[in-house]
Each structure stands twice: as C-alpha cells, then as structure tokens.
Design a protein around this motif. Sequence first.
Motif, PDB file in Angstrom:
ATOM      1  N   THR A 162      12.625   7.469   1.471  1.00 22.92           N
ATOM      2  CA  THR A 162      11.452   6.962   1.222  1.00 22.92           C
ATOM      3  C   THR A 162      11.605   6.888   0.299  1.00 22.92           C
ATOM      4  O   THR A 162      10.742   5.380  -0.541  1.00 22.92           O
ATOM      5  N   ASP A 163      11.185   7.948  -1.360  1.00 21.38           N
ATOM      6  CA  ASP A 163      11.628   7.115  -2.049  1.00 21.38           C
ATOM      7  C   ASP A 163      12.365   6.145  -2.506  1.00 21.38           C
ATOM      8  O   ASP A 163      11.908   5.033  -3.280  1.00 21.38           O
ATOM      9  N   VAL A 164      13.386   6.797  -2.081  1.00 22.40           N
ATOM     10  CA  VAL A 164      14.300   4.808  -2.060  1.00 22.40           C
ATOM     11  C   VAL A 164      13.931   3.317  -1.429  1.00 22.40           C
ATOM     12  O   VAL A 164      13.782   2.613  -2.769  1.00 22.40           O
ATOM     13  N   TYR A 165      13.290   3.499  -0.666  1.00 21.04           N
ATOM     14  CA  TYR A 165      12.757   2.431   0.542  1.00 21.04           C
ATOM     15  C   TYR A 165      11.444   1.933  -0.953  1.00 21.04           C
ATOM     16  O   TYR A 165      11.893   0.534  -0.681  1.00 21.04           O
ATOM     17  N   ILE A 166      10.578   2.601  -1.142  1.00 22.64           N
ATOM     18  CA  ILE A 166       9.420   1.890  -1.777  1.00 22.64           C
ATOM     19  C   ILE A 166       9.751   1.437  -2.805  1.00 22.64           C
ATOM     20  O   ILE A 166       9.583   0.321  -3.402  1.00 22.64           O
ATOM     21  N   ARG A 167      11.165   2.536  -3.772  1.00 22.08           N
ATOM     22  CA  ARG A 167      11.312   1.405  -4.887  1.00 22.08           C
ATOM     23  C   ARG A 167      12.461  -0.023  -4.707  1.00 22.08           C
ATOM     24  O   ARG A 167      12.060  -0.996  -5.717  1.00 22.08           O
ATOM     25  N   PRO A 188       0.919  -1.622   0.120  1.00 21.55           N
ATOM     26  CA  PRO A 188       0.370   0.306   0.061  1.00 21.55           C
ATOM     27  C   PRO A 188       0.572   1.551   0.032  1.00 21.55           C
ATOM     28  O   PRO A 188       0.666   2.022   0.162  1.00 21.55           O
ATOM     29  N   TYR A 189       1.845   1.152  -0.738  1.00 19.68           N
ATOM     30  CA  TYR A 189       2.936   2.317   0.022  1.00 19.68           C
ATOM     31  C   TYR A 189       2.904   3.154  -1.846  1.00 19.68           C
ATOM     32  O   TYR A 189       2.541   2.491  -2.639  1.00 19.68           O
ATOM     33  N   LEU A 190       2.935   4.222  -1.371  1.00 15.01           N
ATOM     34  CA  LEU A 190       3.556   5.288  -2.484  1.00 15.01           C
ATOM     35  C   LEU A 190       4.214   6.658  -2.655  1.00 15.01           C
ATOM     36  O   LEU A 190       5.056   6.737  -1.212  1.00 15.01           O
ATOM     37  N   SER A 191       5.401   6.633  -3.373  1.00 13.07           N
ATOM     38  CA  SER A 191       6.501   7.151  -3.381  1.00 13.07           C
ATOM     39  C   SER A 191       6.517   8.760  -2.893  1.00 13.07           C
ATOM     40  O   SER A 191       4.825   9.876  -3.914  1.00 13.07           O
ATOM     41  N   PRO A 192       6.627   9.641  -2.249  1.00 16.76           N
ATOM     42  CA  PRO A 192       6.313  10.994  -2.305  1.00 16.76           C
ATOM     43  C   PRO A 192       6.381  12.029  -3.621  1.00 16.76           C
ATOM     44  O   PRO A 192       6.040  12.814  -3.262  1.00 16.76           O
ATOM     45  N   LEU A 199      14.235  -5.165  -1.762  1.00 18.32           N
ATOM     46  CA  LEU A 199      14.149  -5.338  -0.128  1.00 18.32           C
ATOM     47  C   LEU A 199      12.887  -6.246   0.794  1.00 18.32           C
ATOM     48  O   LEU A 199      12.026  -5.499  -0.429  1.00 18.32           O
ATOM     49  N   PRO A 200      12.460  -6.549   1.303  1.00 17.96           N
ATOM     50  CA  PRO A 200      11.862  -7.533   1.774  1.00 17.96           C
ATOM     51  C   PRO A 200      11.489  -6.222   2.671  1.00 17.96           C
ATOM     52  O   PRO A 200      11.706  -5.678   4.184  1.00 17.96           O
ATOM     53  N   ASP A 201       9.686  -6.153   2.473  1.00 12.73           N
ATOM     54  CA  ASP A 201       9.025  -4.909   3.610  1.00 12.73           C
ATOM     55  C   ASP A 201       8.596  -5.545   4.634  1.00 12.73           C
ATOM     56  O   ASP A 201       8.035  -6.298   5.076  1.00 12.73           O
ATOM     57  N   ALA A 202       9.644  -6.065   6.099  1.00 14.44           N
ATOM     58  CA  ALA A 202       9.361  -6.317   7.281  1.00 14.44           C
ATOM     59  C   ALA A 202       7.169  -5.777   7.486  1.00 14.44           C
ATOM     60  O   ALA A 202       7.024  -4.759   7.839  1.00 14.44           O
ATOM     61  N   ARG A 203       6.546  -7.097   7.437  1.00 16.51           N
ATOM     62  CA  ARG A 203       5.492  -6.767   8.319  1.00 16.51           C
ATOM     63  C   ARG A 203       5.638  -7.191   9.842  1.00 16.51           C
ATOM     64  O   ARG A 203       5.682  -7.813  10.701  1.00 16.51           O
ATOM     65  N   LEU A 204       5.482  -5.978  10.671  1.00 13.18           N
ATOM     66  CA  LEU A 204       5.527  -6.060  11.839  1.00 13.18           C
ATOM     67  C   LEU A 204       4.356  -6.013  12.584  1.00 13.18           C
ATOM     68  O   LEU A 204       4.407  -6.311  13.733  1.00 13.18           O
ATOM     69  N   PHE A 205       3.630  -5.663  12.108  1.00 18.42           N
ATOM     70  CA  PHE A 205       1.724  -6.086  12.613  1.00 18.42           C
ATOM     71  C   PHE A 205       1.184  -6.951  11.373  1.00 18.42           C
ATOM     72  O   PHE A 205       0.954  -6.445  10.604  1.00 18.42           O
ATOM     73  N   GLY A 237      -2.672  -3.080   8.935  1.00 19.32           N
ATOM     74  CA  GLY A 237      -1.594  -3.802   9.021  1.00 19.32           C
ATOM     75  C   GLY A 237      -0.513  -3.043   9.388  1.00 19.32           C
ATOM     76  O   GLY A 237      -0.150  -2.078   8.828  1.00 19.32           O
ATOM     77  N   VAL A 238       0.737  -3.451   9.741  1.00 21.95           N
ATOM     78  CA  VAL A 238       2.189  -1.992  10.112  1.00 21.95           C
ATOM     79  C   VAL A 238       3.244  -2.880   8.952  1.00 21.95           C
ATOM     80  O   VAL A 238       3.544  -3.689   9.706  1.00 21.95           O
ATOM     81  N   GLY A 239       3.440  -2.111   8.321  1.00 23.66           N
ATOM     82  CA  GLY A 239       4.911  -2.850   7.391  1.00 23.66           C
ATOM     83  C   GLY A 239       6.092  -1.747   7.806  1.00 23.66           C
ATOM     84  O   GLY A 239       5.743  -0.011   8.381  1.00 23.66           O
ATOM     85  N   ALA A 240       7.701  -2.539   7.951  1.00 20.68           N
ATOM     86  CA  ALA A 240       8.428  -1.449   7.690  1.00 20.68           C
ATOM     87  C   ALA A 240       8.366   0.458   6.699  1.00 20.68           C
ATOM     88  O   ALA A 240       8.354   0.943   7.116  1.00 20.68           O
TER      89      ALA A 240
END
Length: 259
Positions: free
Chosen positions: A241-246, A56-60, A253-259, A168-171
């Motif tokens: 944030t842009d780097v992470y989402i890309r 559910p992420y979008l680069s700023p 990079l796997p997105d860690a699911r925290l919750f 949910g809460v992801g990294a």
Amino acid sequence: MALAPAAGAHGPTGLGVTGRRDLWWASPLATFIVYAGFIVYGTWSALHPSGYAVEPYLSPFFSPHFKPAWLPAWFSPAFFVLWAPLGFRFTCYYYRKSYYRSFMADPPACAVEEHRSRRYRGETRFPWLLQNAHRFFAFAATLVLLVLWYDVVVAFRFPAPDGGHRFGVGAGTVVMFVNCVMLSGYTFGCHSLRHLVGGGVDCFSCARAGRLRYGLWSVATRFNERHMQWAWISLFTVALTDVYIRLVAAGTLPDARLF
Ligand code: FES
C-alpha cells in the motif's frame, strides 16, 4: 518430517546438528529474507517524509498523520506512528517464534540443535522481558487501525474541479481497503486481545456481559486460528500500500478510477 538416526546424546552436537533430512532451513531462510526486506524498505520509507500522500490517499506508514509546522523538515512524521504497529509485530507471539528462529537460530527449527546457553532465562530478564508489553502495543495498534479505517473512508472522497469533493472509487481506494481488512484480520486474532475479551472466566454464561464476551471471543478465535497467515499477508499488504501510494504520488503509476 524425514529423520535420520538421532544426533546429540551419542553423536555430534552443536548449532544446526539434526537428524532431519528435509529442507528444514528453507522456512527460516525465507523468513529472514522477507523480514529483512521489510525492515530495509520500511526504514527507507520512514526516512523519506515526502511523496507518501496524494489526495485522497495516505500511506499507512504515516497515519495518523501528525506534522505540525514546528516540526523540522528532516524529522519524519512516521516516527510518531510506527512505534505502535512495529512494537505490536515485534512482540507478537507468532513473530517472536519466527524471528527467534530465522534471525537468532534459537532454535533454528524443530528438532535442530541450537546454541548451548549456560543460563537460559527465556523471556524473564531484560531485554526479552519487554516482550510482555505486547498487550499495551495491542491497544496502541488497535487505535492506529481505527485511524487507518478512517483513511479508507476518506479515500472515497476525490477532489472535484469546483474545489469540493465527490464520491469515487479509485484503485488506491481498493488497495487501502484490502490492506485494512488484512490488518484487521491480524489484529483481531491477537492472542492478547483474545484473552482480554474472553480470558479470565471459567464460565461465560456466569460472567458479567458473558454473551457479549463469548461473541467477541468467538470472533477473535476465528481470526486467531490463522494468525500466522494474517501476519504474513498483512505484512505484504501494508508495504505494498505504501509502495502504491508513493508511485501514484510520484506520477509513475496512474491511479485507475473505477467509479
Ligand atoms: Fe500476534 Fe498479538 S499475538 S499480534
């Protein structure tokens, strides 16, 4: 600041001449390197209109997201957005000071000689007169910031196996949240916004909505006191944030699911 005998009136003159003996050039040089890096990376990202979102992420850099079907594939939707935050930063009072020093050496630093311009006009003539548009960029950037907070809310909604969505809460959620906090600290400490809510009155208790205005002005002032720090931190967080989402979108990079 360590000073040698003054240069200038009775000594050598010219760009960079100074009596300072400290590393006065280190700060403008570091600023130049970081800003140039941000410009290069931001341009690269804006010109690559793919891989900037993963549910559910979008680069700023691409929010608010506007990509109608008629838009040619080569046209990046970032161009609909970036003029506001970039114009906001480019005309920011703090950024002006720092890039006038680091990119134009005008002046290079305190107590260091600059170019000898025959007709110094400050920001009273084109193109520097356009710096006065800062308040308008502030309004536009505030609207963009509201949309970025909406994106944070969306970042708590993860796709579920049944086709719906689950909380949910992801990294990535945390990354986007922290970025919005930093951008808010930078935006709400803006000198123009601070003047908008609290300027033009001699007496808050006498002014209309004075209590509210005083409260808003007080909050803006707290952020404004660290405006430089907010400017720097938010510059890094928005790029990271842009780097992470890309990286997550690319599967690097796997997105860690925290919750
Ligand atoms: Fe820096 Fe307005 S003065 S954002």
